[in-house]
Scaffold this motif. Structure first.
Motif, PDB file in Angstrom:
ATOM      1  N   ARG A  90       0.832  -1.204   0.000  1.00 14.15           N
ATOM      2  CA  ARG A  90       0.000   0.000   0.000  1.00 14.15           C
ATOM      3  C   ARG A  90       0.865   1.251   0.000  1.00 14.15           C
ATOM      4  N   VAL A  91       1.907   1.266   0.818  1.00 19.20           N
ATOM      5  CA  VAL A  91       2.814   2.421   0.855  1.00 19.20           C
ATOM      6  C   VAL A  91       3.458   2.630  -0.513  1.00 19.20           C
ATOM      7  N   ALA A  92       3.925   1.526  -1.110  1.00 18.81           N
ATOM      8  CA  ALA A  92       4.570   1.630  -2.419  1.00 18.81           C
ATOM      9  C   ALA A  92       3.607   2.154  -3.479  1.00 18.81           C
ATOM     10  N   LYS A  93       2.381   1.591  -3.492  1.00 18.09           N
ATOM     11  CA  LYS A  93       1.421   1.953  -4.544  1.00 18.09           C
ATOM     12  C   LYS A  93       0.741   3.293  -4.273  1.00 18.09           C
ATOM     13  N   GLU A  94       0.135   3.447  -3.102  1.00 21.87           N
ATOM     14  CA  GLU A  94      -0.690   4.623  -2.839  1.00 21.87           C
ATOM     15  C   GLU A  94       0.146   5.853  -2.460  1.00 21.87           C
ATOM     16  N   ASP A  95       1.108   5.673  -1.587  1.00 19.00           N
ATOM     17  CA  ASP A  95       1.859   6.820  -1.078  1.00 19.00           C
ATOM     18  C   ASP A  95       2.994   7.236  -2.001  1.00 19.00           C
ATOM     19  N   ALA A  96       3.807   6.248  -2.440  1.00 20.79           N
ATOM     20  CA  ALA A  96       4.992   6.588  -3.225  1.00 20.79           C
ATOM     21  C   ALA A  96       4.722   6.623  -4.727  1.00 20.79           C
ATOM     22  N   PHE A  97       4.178   5.519  -5.264  1.00 20.65           N
ATOM     23  CA  PHE A  97       4.034   5.446  -6.719  1.00 20.65           C
ATOM     24  C   PHE A  97       3.114   6.515  -7.284  1.00 20.65           C
ATOM     25  N   MET A  98       1.979   6.764  -6.626  1.00 26.02           N
ATOM     26  CA  MET A  98       1.062   7.751  -7.171  1.00 26.02           C
ATOM     27  C   MET A  98       1.712   9.129  -7.261  1.00 26.02           C
ATOM     28  N   SER A  99       2.546   9.457  -6.285  1.00 28.99           N
ATOM     29  CA  SER A  99       3.298  10.716  -6.360  1.00 28.99           C
ATOM     30  C   SER A  99       4.342  10.650  -7.465  1.00 28.99           C
ATOM     31  N   LEU A 120       0.881  19.172 -10.065  1.00 26.52           N
ATOM     32  CA  LEU A 120       1.572  19.551  -8.836  1.00 26.52           C
ATOM     33  C   LEU A 120       0.594  19.612  -7.660  1.00 26.52           C
ATOM     34  N   ALA A 121      -0.644  19.989  -7.925  1.00 26.16           N
ATOM     35  CA  ALA A 121      -1.665  19.959  -6.866  1.00 26.16           C
ATOM     36  C   ALA A 121      -1.945  18.522  -6.440  1.00 26.16           C
ATOM     37  N   ASP A 122      -1.955  17.599  -7.412  1.00 22.87           N
ATOM     38  CA  ASP A 122      -2.147  16.183  -7.089  1.00 22.87           C
ATOM     39  C   ASP A 122      -1.038  15.687  -6.172  1.00 22.87           C
ATOM     40  N   GLU A 123       0.164  16.152  -6.405  1.00 17.61           N
ATOM     41  CA  GLU A 123       1.277  15.765  -5.535  1.00 17.61           C
ATOM     42  C   GLU A 123       1.070  16.296  -4.120  1.00 17.61           C
ATOM     43  N   PHE A 124       0.626  17.527  -3.992  1.00 23.04           N
ATOM     44  CA  PHE A 124       0.384  18.082  -2.652  1.00 23.04           C
ATOM     45  C   PHE A 124      -0.729  17.320  -1.927  1.00 23.04           C
ATOM     46  N   ASN A 125      -1.650  16.753  -2.680  1.00 25.67           N
ATOM     47  CA  ASN A 125      -2.726  15.971  -2.061  1.00 25.67           C
ATOM     48  C   ASN A 125      -2.261  14.588  -1.608  1.00 25.67           C
ATOM     49  N   ASN A 126      -1.008  14.250  -1.936  1.00 25.84           N
ATOM     50  CA  ASN A 126      -0.500  12.920  -1.580  1.00 25.84           C
ATOM     51  C   ASN A 126       0.838  13.010  -0.838  1.00 25.84           C
ATOM     52  N   ILE A 127       1.063  14.111  -0.139  1.00 22.03           N
ATOM     53  CA  ILE A 127       2.292  14.275   0.644  1.00 22.03           C
ATOM     54  C   ILE A 127       2.314  13.251   1.778  1.00 22.03           C
ATOM     55  N   THR A 128       3.409  12.508   1.892  1.00 18.26           N
ATOM     56  CA  THR A 128       3.483  11.432   2.880  1.00 18.26           C
ATOM     57  C   THR A 128       4.805  11.414   3.644  1.00 18.26           C
ATOM     58  N   PHE A 129       5.912  11.680   2.961  1.00 22.34           N
ATOM     59  CA  PHE A 129       7.228  11.386   3.517  1.00 22.34           C
ATOM     60  C   PHE A 129       7.954  12.637   3.997  1.00 22.34           C
ATOM     61  N   ALA A 130       8.908  12.431   4.866  1.00 23.77           N
ATOM     62  CA  ALA A 130       9.681  13.538   5.440  1.00 23.77           C
ATOM     63  C   ALA A 130      10.396  14.311   4.341  1.00 23.77           C
ATOM     64  N   GLY A 131      10.267  15.633   4.383  1.00 28.32           N
ATOM     65  CA  GLY A 131      10.927  16.498   3.405  1.00 28.32           C
ATOM     66  C   GLY A 131      10.185  16.652   2.100  1.00 28.32           C
ATOM     67  N   GLU A 132       9.108  15.886   1.920  1.00 27.52           N
ATOM     68  CA  GLU A 132       8.398  15.909   0.641  1.00 27.52           C
ATOM     69  C   GLU A 132       7.658  17.220   0.421  1.00 27.52           C
ATOM     70  N   ARG A 133       7.010  17.740   1.457  1.00 26.37           N
ATOM     71  CA  ARG A 133       6.261  18.985   1.306  1.00 26.37           C
ATOM     72  C   ARG A 133       7.186  20.135   0.931  1.00 26.37           C
ATOM     73  N   GLU A 134       8.300  20.257   1.628  1.00 28.41           N
ATOM     74  CA  GLU A 134       9.236  21.355   1.344  1.00 28.41           C
ATOM     75  C   GLU A 134       9.764  21.266  -0.084  1.00 28.41           C
ATOM     76  N   ALA A 135      10.085  20.041  -0.522  1.00 23.62           N
ATOM     77  CA  ALA A 135      10.581  19.862  -1.889  1.00 23.62           C
ATOM     78  C   ALA A 135       9.497  20.175  -2.917  1.00 23.62           C
ATOM     79  N   ALA A 136       8.256  19.801  -2.627  1.00 24.77           N
ATOM     80  CA  ALA A 136       7.146  20.079  -3.548  1.00 24.77           C
ATOM     81  C   ALA A 136       6.876  21.578  -3.649  1.00 24.77           C
TER      82      ALA A 136
END
Length: 458
Positions: A257-266, A337-353
């Motif tokens: 689930r983490v690989a597919k929903e959290d990481a891959f979709m981003s 890019l909005a889709d990416e913000f809707n799927n922020i999950t990991f440390a440092g991801e929001r700042e990089a986005a």
């Protein structure tokens, strides 16, 4: 039903103790075999799902998206090359050669990773054939450029652009969609299958444990044995193995689930954004090269920017980026890019986005300057700003956008790889441990019951 139960109870009551013990032993073995089948089937199903997502489909999807990068990137560099006199844009020549190399490498990689037959093979073949035709048109444009024949340059390049827009990019999208659909189907099927196998495993394990416990109680009551060590150990192994198996399957499902929903979709939307960025950059250059269709290219550019990030009315890239530091979602903010913000999950991801969004804002601001120069009749100044690599020029801004996008992608790629690796680890070794555990239970059951049977045969 009550009659059947009554008859069964009556039949069992007529059996002798040795017959009941042998029957219990055979049932234990049968339940062990069922649990073996259920566990191996469930584990293999989970492993196949992880393999499809982690090894088969995702690499092909990323390759398809990178093919779009390479195609559109090469196209953008070729146009920049054609915007200035021959020999005066070595950076563009170098860039187009690098993108050509990337395109050929990725076409080979795509062909080597075919997992779904003709559904993948056909778009790859389309790209291989179309790329050859595109290169032929580009060479014609370069030859005309060397001769100084502007009309021939435009005629040849328009043919190349048509191949790019109507053949190469759509074929890459088709390859992407085939593998994306495979991931979606596999993931949905895995969730359904996983539940079925979990139920099958639990039922077979409960049956096995129940039989072992029943045998223990029977021996205690019928033969006045307080406990049977072998049966107790067998029961403990069955319970422990059930807990271990369920824990492994739940853990593997979570990592999938983490690989597919959290990481891959981003990863997917970020790569789509990157590929569209390359296409947008090519459209920017076409705007300056083919002025007869400048309005068309300008509209295409603005449409692509909207697909990347459409801002709410009255907002700017800076105000949205600032708001996203605190807010998880902004109404009216859409696009990749909005889709990416809707799927922020990991440390440092929001700042990089946020940095990625800000660099896009810088790129769009420089584009406005280029169009203002072009409308003011300052064509050469517009070209200089469009092909420049210094801070404040378009190539520099695009590189900043790519680098920022890559940083967000890398965060998700690292999480994806880690989750897939851990998922495989969760289900590793069950083809060995399951037969060993079930064999141990079967043997312990035999060792527990055999002495009692010998008491009757002696």
């Amino acid at each position: 039903m009550s009659k059947i139960i009554a008859l069964s109870s009556k039949a069992i009551s007529k059996l002798t103790t040795p017959q009941l013990l042998k029957g219990g032993l055979y049932l234990t073995w049968a339940a062990s075999v069922l649990m073996l089948i259920a566990t191996i089937s469930g584990i293999q199903g989970q492993r196949n799902a992880i393999k499809t997502v982690g090894k088969d489909s995702t690499p092909s999807i990323v390759t398809a998206q990178r093919l779009k990068d390479a195609f559109a990137g090469m196209d953008a560099y070729v146009v920049k090359e054609l915007l200035v006199p021959p020999g005066q844009s070595q950076d563009a020549v170098k860039g187009s050669e690098e993108r050509y190399q990337k395109a050929t490498e990725r076409l080979v990689a795509a062909a080597e990773n075919i997992s779904f037959g003709d559904r993948e093979r056909k778009p790859i073949e389309t790209m291989q054939l179309g790329f050859g035709k595109y290169l032929s048109k580009i060479q014609q444009a370069r030859d005309a450029h060397t001769r100084g024949d502007a009309n021939a340059v435009l005629a040849a390049y328009r043919g190349a652009a048509e191949i790019m827009d109507k053949t190469l990019i759509p074929a890459a999208d088709t390859l992407d969609e085939v593998n994306l659909q495979a991931i979606e189907n596999t993931y949905s099927q895995e969730k359904l299958t996983s539940r079925k196998f979990l139920l099958f495993i639990v039922i077979s394990a409960v049956a096995l444990i129940s039989i072992l416990v029943t045998l223990q109680v029977f021996l205690s009551q019928r033969m006045r044995r307080s406990f049977n060590p072998c049966l107790l150990v067998a029961s403990a192994i069955a319970i422990a193995f059930l807990n271990y198996t369920l824990g492994a399957l739940f853990s593997a499902s979570q990592h999938l689930r983490v690989a597919k929903e959290d990481a891959f979709m981003s990863m997917h939307v970020l790569r789509e954004a990157r590929a569209l960025g390359y296409i947008t950059n090519a459209t920017e250059s076409r705007y300056l090269l083919d002025t007869a269709f400048s309005a068309t290219y300008e509209q295409a550019f603005l449409s692509n920017i909207t697909k990347l990030a459409e801002l709410p009315n009255g907002q700017t890239f800076d105000t949205v980026a600032t708001a996203l530091i605190q807010q998880t979602k902004i109404d009216g903010f859409t696009g990749y890019l909005a889709d990416e913000f809707n799927n922020i999950t990991f440390a440092g991801e929001r700042e990089a986005a946020i940095a990625n969004l800000s660099t896009l804002g810088t790129y769009v601001a420089i584009d406005k300057q280029i169009r203002q120069l072009e409308r003011s009749g300052k064509h050469q100044e517009a070209i200089a700003l469009a092909i420049g690599n210094n801070p404040g020029q378009l190539n520099w801004a695009f590189e900043e956008f790519k680098n920022a996008n890559q940083k967000v992608f890398d965060i998700n790629q690292e999480a994806f790889d880690k989750a897939i690796k851990q998922g495989f680890k969760d289900v590793d070794g069950f083809e060995i441990t399951t037969p060993l555990a079930m064999s141990a239970i079967a043997l312990l059951s035999l060792l527990g019951i055999l002495p009692r049977l010998k008491e009757y045969s002696g």
